[in-house]
Design an enzyme around this catalytic site. Structure first.
Site, short mmCIF file in Angstrom:
data_model
loop_
_atom_site.label_atom_id
_atom_site.label_comp_id
_atom_site.label_asym_id
_atom_site.label_seq_id
_atom_site.Cartn_x
_atom_site.Cartn_y
_atom_site.Cartn_z
N HIS A 75 0.88 -1.08 -0.03
CA HIS A 75 0.10 -0.08 0.04
C HIS A 75 0.82 1.18 -0.06
O HIS A 75 1.72 1.42 0.71
CB HIS A 75 -0.88 -0.04 1.03
CG HIS A 75 -2.21 -1.00 0.94
ND1 HIS A 75 -3.06 -1.27 2.05
CD2 HIS A 75 -2.34 -1.90 0.05
CE1 HIS A 75 -4.01 -1.96 1.74
NE2 HIS A 75 -3.45 -2.53 0.67
N TYR A 205 -9.95 4.74 6.51
CA TYR A 205 -10.46 5.26 7.84
C TYR A 205 -11.45 6.24 7.69
O TYR A 205 -11.32 7.29 7.01
CB TYR A 205 -9.34 5.71 8.56
CG TYR A 205 -8.02 4.90 8.79
CD1 TYR A 205 -7.29 4.61 7.66
CD2 TYR A 205 -8.07 4.35 9.91
CE1 TYR A 205 -6.27 3.79 7.70
CE2 TYR A 205 -6.96 3.33 10.10
CZ TYR A 205 -6.03 3.21 8.90
OH TYR A 205 -5.14 2.07 9.22
N PRO A 297 -6.10 -0.42 18.06
CA PRO A 297 -5.81 -0.94 16.79
C PRO A 297 -6.02 0.10 15.73
O PRO A 297 -5.56 -0.01 14.51
CB PRO A 297 -6.75 -1.89 16.50
CG PRO A 297 -8.19 -1.51 17.53
CD PRO A 297 -7.64 -1.01 18.56
N LYS A 301 -0.46 -0.63 15.07
CA LYS A 301 0.69 -0.75 15.57
C LYS A 301 1.13 -1.97 16.46
O LYS A 301 2.00 -2.27 16.78
CB LYS A 301 1.10 0.51 16.49
CG LYS A 301 1.19 1.79 15.58
CD LYS A 301 2.23 1.76 14.60
CE LYS A 301 2.25 2.87 13.38
NZ LYS A 301 3.13 2.57 12.38
N TYR A 389 2.85 6.17 10.32
CA TYR A 389 1.89 5.08 9.64
C TYR A 389 3.03 3.95 8.92
O TYR A 389 2.66 2.77 9.25
CB TYR A 389 0.96 5.77 8.73
CG TYR A 389 0.02 4.46 8.50
CD1 TYR A 389 -0.08 3.98 7.20
CD2 TYR A 389 -1.33 4.32 9.18
CE1 TYR A 389 -0.99 2.87 7.02
CE2 TYR A 389 -2.21 3.33 9.07
CZ TYR A 389 -1.85 2.67 7.75
OH TYR A 389 -3.14 1.76 7.43
C1 PHB Z 1 -6.70 -4.89 9.80
O1 PHB Z 1 -6.60 -5.37 8.73
O2 PHB Z 1 -7.17 -5.57 10.72
C2 PHB Z 1 -6.27 -3.29 10.25
C3 PHB Z 1 -5.96 -2.42 9.40
C4 PHB Z 1 -5.73 -1.05 9.88
C5 PHB Z 1 -5.65 -0.73 11.01
C6 PHB Z 1 -6.31 -1.69 12.03
C7 PHB Z 1 -6.64 -2.85 11.42
O3 PHB Z 1 -5.24 0.35 11.42
#
Ligand code: PHB
Ligand code: APR
Length: 398
Positions: A75, A205, A297, A301, A389
């Protein structure tokens, strides 16, 4: 009572324990992993899915990089959705070429377990009554019961890789440890489904007036989605249809329209907390991963911090055994905590920015909107998000 000896006793066969075992084995250091659950149980846990480059590099260093190379998805950006509009954050451009890789923790765990089996490394699954002894001396030991037989494992060091609810941190005298914690007033309802991800090359997000939502993936045919939900909710309150309808309401119209839905193959609600235990070393006991810290989450991280702890700890133990130098183990806690706290800050900041808080309507809401608006129009703030990130370097000024 069966007595045995090793150099490093690792408690826990999650990502931390398995990765540490792989790196110690590669350096010729004897170790045994003691895990209270069965292999199938460990593999059944659905967890995170985004790897920093530091973590991907570590998997290659441990000799299990083929899985992420073949199954991972690179990504270069993430997308923020608010006020029904999607805003890309070009993390790769903002960090001079760094990327993140979508590859599930289940797959990481599977790759490491498969390698251990192939190498015939010593892993005790379904170990009961695990206890730690004399780690404030030069002769620590781990005791456990396996198939009704009591065992004593004598060792030089113990690595507590047994997660937030493990026995390692719980074995430290209360006066020797300081715990910092923040519990968030909501949970995440997560769904895993064998449908193509609505966004295959950027995690999405969303901050909506109905709450947070996240669109992620495990592969091109398996998606992972989350919606913020009240802590009082139960999984049985959420049919698949209710989940898909709610997820769509929190995304921009175009993405909601394109969303491919299907039957959930896993559905669970997890609470969110920030937690750090200091220090991460107690004599001959070291804590790594979730045993020492938890992040909400949001910033993805958790697994990446476990990986950086293990990098620091494995390097320190290798230096001790192979160069007879205590410098690495003496600095492990301070070095690991510096990176842990920076990731805790980022995870707290992104969680606070993206979620609905019960007590933050009105002014608090306007602050979120102002910060999001500033973020997507500010090179400086976007760069700050991007560099956190993709993951801060293992060695940084602190
Ligand atoms: C996930 O794919 O479970 C995931 C991805 C990004 C995040 C949190 C969880 O910020
Ligand atoms: N004795 C032996 N093993 C134990 C004990 C015990 N008393 N208590 C817990 N364990 C095992 C658990 O069964 C689990 O397999 O320790 C392992 C800890 O694994 P994780 O909880 O996954 O922690 P860690 O390996 O540090 O990985 C962190 O996992 O929870 C996610 O979000 C987190 O992605 C992050 C990653």
């Amino acid at each position: 009572m069966s007595n045995s000896r090793t150099q490093v006793a690792i408690i826990g066969a999650g990502p931390s324990g398995l990765l540490l075992g792989a790196l110690l084995h590669k350096a010729g250091i004897e170790h045994v992993i003691i895990e209270r659950q069965s292999p199938d149980y460990v593999l059944s846990r659905i967890r995170a899915g985004i790897l920093e480059q530091v973590s991907v590099d570590l998997l290659h260093e441990a000799g299990v990089g083929d899985g992420v190379s073949q199954g991972g998805t690179i990504h270069h950006s993430i997308e923020l959705v608010f006020k029904n509009t999607r805003h890309p954050i070009e993390v790769t451009k903002l960090t001079d070429g760094k990327v993140v890789t979508a590859y599930g923790q289940t797959e990481v765990t599977h790759d490491l377990m498969k390698q251990r089996q192939r190498l015939g490394l010593d892993t005790v699954y379904s170990a009961a009554d695990v206890s730690l002894h004399d780690f404030d001396s030069a002769s620590p030991q781990v005791r456990y019961v396996k198939d009704g037989v009591s065992h004593v494992l004598h060792c030089d060091f113990i690595a507590g890789c047994d997660g937030f609810h493990g026995v390692a941190r719980a074995s430290v005298p209360k006066e020797a440890i300081t715990e910092y914690e923040k519990v968030y007033p909501f949970g995440w309802l997560g769904v895993l489904a064998d449908v193509p991800p609505v966004s295959s090359h950027a995690i999405v997000y969303a901050n909506s007036d109905r709450g947070f939502a996240l669109c992620s993936m495990r592969s091109m045919t398996r998606s992972r989605y989350y919606v913020q939900c009240p802590l009082s909710d139960k999984v049985e309150d959420w049919s698949d249809q209710r989940f898909w309808d709610e997820l769509r309401k929190r995304l921009d119209p175009d993405m909601a329209e394109r969303m491919i839905t299907g039957a959930s193959i896993e559905k669970s609600i997890a609470p969110l907390r920030s937690f750090v235990a200091e220090p991460m070393r107690f004599g001959r006991l070291f804590l790594a991963g979730d045993a020492a810290h938890i992040v909400p989450p949001t910033g993805a991280k958790g697994l990446n911090l476990a990986a950086s702890d293990v990098k620091y700890l494995s390097s320190a133990l290798i230096e001790y055994f192979n160069e007879r130098s205590p410098v690495g183990i003496d600095h492990y806690s301070q070095r690991a905590l510096a990176r842990v706290w920076r990731a805790e800050r980022f995870s707290w900041w992104l969680t606070t920015l993206m979620h609905r808080f019960p007590d933050s309507a009105g002014f608090g809401q306007k602050m979120q909107e102002a910060e999001l608006d500033y973020l997507v129009h500010s090179q400086a703030l976007s760069t700050s998000l991007a560099e956190n990130y993709v993951g801060l370097p293992l060695n940084f000024a602190s």
